[in-house]
Enzyme design. Structure first.
Site, PDB file in Angstrom:
ATOM      1  N   HIS A 284      -3.680   4.179   4.746  1.00  0.00           N
ATOM      2  CA  HIS A 284      -4.750   3.179   4.840  1.00  0.00           C
ATOM      3  C   HIS A 284      -6.060   3.784   4.335  1.00  0.00           C
ATOM      4  O   HIS A 284      -6.750   3.193   3.510  1.00  0.00           O
ATOM      5  CB  HIS A 284      -4.901   2.722   6.291  1.00  0.00           C
ATOM      6  CG  HIS A 284      -6.085   1.847   6.533  1.00  0.00           C
ATOM      7  ND1 HIS A 284      -6.175   0.574   6.031  1.00  0.00           N
ATOM      8  CD2 HIS A 284      -7.236   2.072   7.199  1.00  0.00           C
ATOM      9  CE1 HIS A 284      -7.329   0.036   6.382  1.00  0.00           C
ATOM     10  NE2 HIS A 284      -8.002   0.933   7.087  1.00  0.00           N
TER      11      HIS A 284
ATOM     12  N   TYR B 191       4.190   5.405  11.369  1.00  0.00           N
ATOM     13  CA  TYR B 191       4.548   4.009  11.654  1.00  0.00           C
ATOM     14  C   TYR B 191       5.442   3.357  10.602  1.00  0.00           C
ATOM     15  O   TYR B 191       5.819   2.204  10.748  1.00  0.00           O
ATOM     16  CB  TYR B 191       3.283   3.162  11.863  1.00  0.00           C
ATOM     17  CG  TYR B 191       2.264   3.221  10.739  1.00  0.00           C
ATOM     18  CD1 TYR B 191       2.397   2.429   9.601  1.00  0.00           C
ATOM     19  CD2 TYR B 191       1.157   4.051  10.830  1.00  0.00           C
ATOM     20  CE1 TYR B 191       1.463   2.476   8.586  1.00  0.00           C
ATOM     21  CE2 TYR B 191       0.210   4.101   9.825  1.00  0.00           C
ATOM     22  CZ  TYR B 191       0.362   3.305   8.696  1.00  0.00           C
ATOM     23  OH  TYR B 191      -0.563   3.350   7.692  1.00  0.00           O
TER      24      TYR B 191
ATOM     25  N   ARG C 161       0.861  -1.185   0.000  1.00  0.00           N
ATOM     26  CA  ARG C 161       0.000   0.000   0.000  1.00  0.00           C
ATOM     27  C   ARG C 161       0.896   1.233   0.000  1.00  0.00           C
ATOM     28  O   ARG C 161       1.507   1.570   1.014  1.00  0.00           O
ATOM     29  CB  ARG C 161      -0.917  -0.022   1.227  1.00  0.00           C
ATOM     30  CG  ARG C 161      -1.612   1.302   1.482  1.00  0.00           C
ATOM     31  CD  ARG C 161      -2.694   1.211   2.529  1.00  0.00           C
ATOM     32  NE  ARG C 161      -2.278   0.659   3.812  1.00  0.00           N
ATOM     33  CZ  ARG C 161      -1.650   1.340   4.766  1.00  0.00           C
ATOM     34  NH1 ARG C 161      -1.301   2.594   4.570  1.00  0.00           N
ATOM     35  NH2 ARG C 161      -1.345   0.760   5.896  1.00  0.00           N
TER      36      ARG C 161
END
Length: 416
Positions: A313, A322, A309
């Site tokens: 998200h 992160y 990805r």
């Protein structure tokens, strides 16, 4: 190819309830063939599992097109794309480019306040277009909320995907018109719907198949495990297509499973295979194989598309909290669109005129999407309070009044 169960190759039993527990006599046949390909992780270091480390080998990855755009042979899956024409290859490229352009426009529209939320597919175009183009018209697709490329392959108008994200409808298309179910927000529940539908196909005696999409995070859900159990026991004609994009929001895959995700299938008694999710040809070939197994009465298959990805998200997420830039850069080198373009150019299957024409078409699509969204009505701000209770409720009435006061505060300030 990695096949983890000999039991999975048994034909589907009759509808007399003799399917039995297909996993009860399962043996592990191990890997037959396959192209190991690129198995580097998100940080550029090689991922290993406890199992793989003990065997001194890493999980196999079915790959037909390298990141450099070179065609590699695969004894198991070459046959499924052997007859592909230059026109079809250009079609796959066009699908990926237009899907990415639509996705980028939707992200921009959310940033401009036209959509409430958007889940980008950036980086996952090959997994979706390859698998989507492998389906037949009579197959049925159960998506999550990120399968914009699959929707494109099934003939769903891209603008119809945006109504739900703008809050003006609960879906935007008739699922039976394209055999493409409405987007599912609840994580993993669509795999149960797909399994039940596939069991119904068996009872009807049809030779179509079902494909259910979900992510690596959803693979940890109980609904998915239940779907695996039912589909295996009843030998349902369903393909479970897991797009492992390395992150379940902010949780990496290695914190969800001690083995590669495709190996989970062996515990349920059906095959699992890992495919390079940035290789559109490999995704097309593996999904064709899995769907043909389903139609032939050989039961379910788990396909793990190993991809990434590239964006957040959803637009409410901040991936910089992160994961590092170097991780994304490592995966950018494996970009699915650039990979196929290199192959088309090296094989002389496309010229600059084709790419220029596609760029024009891409911009026209972006304009059409912008105009369609801005022509949609504003969502009813009070609809959320309706139909919560049949006869109304004091707490809901109180919350509605509070919300009305909040909305009125903007009008007092000369706002919207």
């Amino acid at each position: 190819m990695t096949v983890d169960s000999s039991a999975a190759r048994k034909p589907r039993r009759s509808a007399a309830g003799k399917a039995g527990t297909t996993g009860s006599k399962t043996g592990t046949t191990g890997s037959k063939t396959g192209t190991t390909g690129d198995t580097t992780g998100a940080t550029g270091t090689k991922r290993t599992t406890r199992t793989a480390a003990r065997k001194g080998a890493e999980p196999e990855l079915v790959q037909l097109l390298t990141p450099e755009g070179k065609r590699v042979k695969n004894a198991e899956f070459d046959a499924y794309v052997a007859g592909i024409t230059p026109e079809e290859l250009r079609g796959l490229y066009r699908d990926m480019v237009l899907t990415r352009r639509f996705d980028a426009e939707a992200t921009a529209l959310q940033r401009q306040g036209e959509l409430g939320l958007w889940a980008s597919l950036l980086g996952q175009e090959a997994a979706q277009i390859g698998s989507g183009r492998a389906t037949r018209e009579d197959d049925y697709v159960f998506p999550t909320y990120r399968e914009h490329g699959v929707a494109w392959c099934r003939g769903v108008d891209p603008t119809n995907l945006l109504g739900m994200f703008r809050g003006v409808n609960n879906g935007g298309w008739d699922p039976n018109s394209n055999n493409f179910h409405l987007y599912t927000i609840v994580i993993g529940s669509q795999t149960l719907h797909a399994t039940g539908y596939a069991m119904g196909i068996t009872k009807d005696g049809a030779d179509s198949a079902v494909i259910a999409y979900f992510g690596d995070g959803a693979s940890s859900q109980g609904d998915v495990a239940e779907s695996f159990t039912f589909s295996a026991v009843y030998n349902a004609p369903v393909v479970f297509f897991c797009q492992n994009n390395q992150w379940a929001i902010s949780e990496p895959t290695e914190k969800q499973s001690r083995v590669p995700l495709y190996q989970r299938a062996q515990g349920f008694g059906f095959p699992g295979v890992r495919v390079d999710g940035n290789d559109v040809l490999a995704c097309l070939a593996v999904t064709k194989w899995a769907l043909e197994r389903a139609r032939a009465g050989e039961g379910p298959t788990l396909v793990e598309a190993f991809t990434y990805r590239m964006g957040a998200h959803t637009t409410s997420d901040d991936p910089t909290r992160y994961r590092g830039d170097e991780e994304r850069q490592a995966w950018e080198a494996k970009d699915p669109i650039l990979r196929l373009r290199r192959y088309l150019e090296a094989s002389h299957h496309a010229d600059e005129g084709f790419f220029a024409e596609l760029e024009t078409e891409s911009e026209a699509l972006g304009k059409r999407v912008r105009e369609a969204v801005r022509a949609m009505p504003d969502p009813d701000h009070y609809a959320i309070f309706e139909n919560v209770y049949a006869d109304g409720h004091a707490l809901v009435d109180e919350e509605r009044a509070q919300f009305a006061a909040y909305q009125a505060s903007f009008a007092d300030e000369g706002g919207r």
